[in-house]
Design a protein around this motif. Sequence first.
Motif, PDB file in Angstrom:
ATOM      1  N   THR A 162     -15.569  48.575 -33.484  1.00  0.00           N
ATOM      2  CA  THR A 162     -14.664  48.716 -32.423  1.00  0.00           C
ATOM      3  C   THR A 162     -14.613  47.169 -31.588  1.00  0.00           C
ATOM      4  OG1 THR A 162     -16.576  49.237 -31.092  1.00  0.00           O
ATOM      5  CG2 THR A 162     -15.153  51.132 -32.088  1.00  0.00           C
ATOM      6  N   VAL A 163     -15.586  46.322 -31.490  1.00  0.00           N
ATOM      7  CA  VAL A 163     -15.197  45.236 -30.999  1.00  0.00           C
ATOM      8  C   VAL A 163     -14.213  44.455 -31.859  1.00  0.00           C
ATOM      9  CG1 VAL A 163     -16.399  43.030 -30.051  1.00  0.00           C
ATOM     10  CG2 VAL A 163     -17.574  45.266 -29.638  1.00  0.00           C
ATOM     11  N   SER A 210     -10.581  36.138 -26.730  1.00  0.00           N
ATOM     12  CA  SER A 210      -9.609  35.646 -27.282  1.00  0.00           C
ATOM     13  C   SER A 210      -9.228  34.397 -26.349  1.00  0.00           C
ATOM     14  CB  SER A 210      -8.286  36.327 -26.907  1.00  0.00           C
ATOM     15  OG  SER A 210      -8.213  37.425 -27.780  1.00  0.00           O
ATOM     16  N   GLY A 216      -8.495  47.807 -24.424  1.00  0.00           N
ATOM     17  CA  GLY A 216      -9.665  47.187 -24.927  1.00  0.00           C
ATOM     18  C   GLY A 216      -9.595  45.631 -24.268  1.00  0.00           C
ATOM     19  N   GLY A 228     -12.111  44.030 -23.092  1.00  0.00           N
ATOM     20  CA  GLY A 228     -13.457  43.339 -23.645  1.00  0.00           C
ATOM     21  C   GLY A 228     -14.180  42.543 -22.166  1.00  0.00           C
ATOM     22  N   GLU A 231     -11.382  50.554 -21.115  1.00  0.00           N
ATOM     23  CA  GLU A 231     -12.357  49.901 -22.112  1.00  0.00           C
ATOM     24  C   GLU A 231     -13.408  51.082 -22.781  1.00  0.00           C
ATOM     25  OE1 GLU A 231     -12.982  46.704 -23.839  1.00  0.00           O
ATOM     26  OE2 GLU A 231     -14.447  47.904 -24.656  1.00  0.00           O
ATOM     27  N   SER A 239     -12.167  56.083 -24.410  1.00  0.00           N
ATOM     28  CA  SER A 239     -11.321  55.383 -25.451  1.00  0.00           C
ATOM     29  C   SER A 239      -9.690  55.484 -25.012  1.00  0.00           C
ATOM     30  CB  SER A 239     -11.596  56.216 -26.487  1.00  0.00           C
ATOM     31  OG  SER A 239     -10.543  56.028 -27.581  1.00  0.00           O
ATOM     32  N   ALA A 240      -9.056  54.592 -25.227  1.00  0.00           N
ATOM     33  CA  ALA A 240      -7.544  54.506 -25.269  1.00  0.00           C
ATOM     34  C   ALA A 240      -7.088  55.906 -25.548  1.00  0.00           C
ATOM     35  CB  ALA A 240      -7.040  53.474 -25.763  1.00  0.00           C
ATOM     36  N   GLY A 258      -5.671  44.834 -26.909  1.00  0.00           N
ATOM     37  CA  GLY A 258      -6.562  43.924 -27.485  1.00  0.00           C
ATOM     38  C   GLY A 258      -7.261  44.700 -28.651  1.00  0.00           C
TER      39      GLY A 258
END
Length: 185
Positions: free
Chosen positions: A16-17, A23, A47, A49, A71, A96-97, A118
């Motif tokens: 998942t990461v 970035s 996401g 992060g 996230e 979760s999205a 992301g």
Amino acid sequence: MDVKYFIKQYVKNPRTVGAIAPSSEKLACKMVEDINFINATCIIEYGPGTGVFTEKILNKKKDSTIFIAIEYNSVFYRLLKEKFKHEKNFILINDSAENLKKYLNKYNIDKVDYVVSGLPFASLPDAMSKKILDITKDILKSNGEFITFQYSLFKMRLFRMYFERIKKKKVFLNLPPAYVLKCKS
Ligand SMILES: C[S@@+](CC[C@H](N)C(=O)[O-])C[C@H]1O[C@@H](n2cnc3c(N)ncnc32)[C@H](O)[C@@H]1O
């Protein structure tokens, strides 16, 4: 500091990461450079992060633009919650999205201008990726844009199932180098 967090979370949740480091600044700039911050009324981020793209969007968006970041990882969520606690019209969600629709309903949002992602689609389960892309296509305005980055073009076929027009640019100053994809119906 963020890098340390990232490596630890990658070791615990590699699928998942999906990356060993956040970035780069250059990639973050490319992801947001074509966003029309004057006209956008709602922007979504999947996401975030440690918040590299989040920070760029927050710095450029108008106060009245609603910005929702979702996230999945609770360690990243807590870090972001603390980092961006004073921001206006910024909604941070720990989920979760796949479940985004529930939150859009809660805030009475029907359509959005941009989805900045992301998410590591290359390592997410196929069913999860498809569910997220179905929702994305459904919530974007007719001229809305899905912006994502990928380390390879391995998932292009998947994105083409949802979007007819895809522009791609390679960003070399990132570890590893990445493609930014800007997708429209
Ligand atoms: C490759 S990292 C990118 C992080 C950040 N956007 C960046 O570019 O540095 C992927 C992020 O997506 C998150 N993620 C993975 N699956 C998710 C999902 N289904 N819903 C929301 N976030 C998810 C991970 O926890 C991680 O924070």
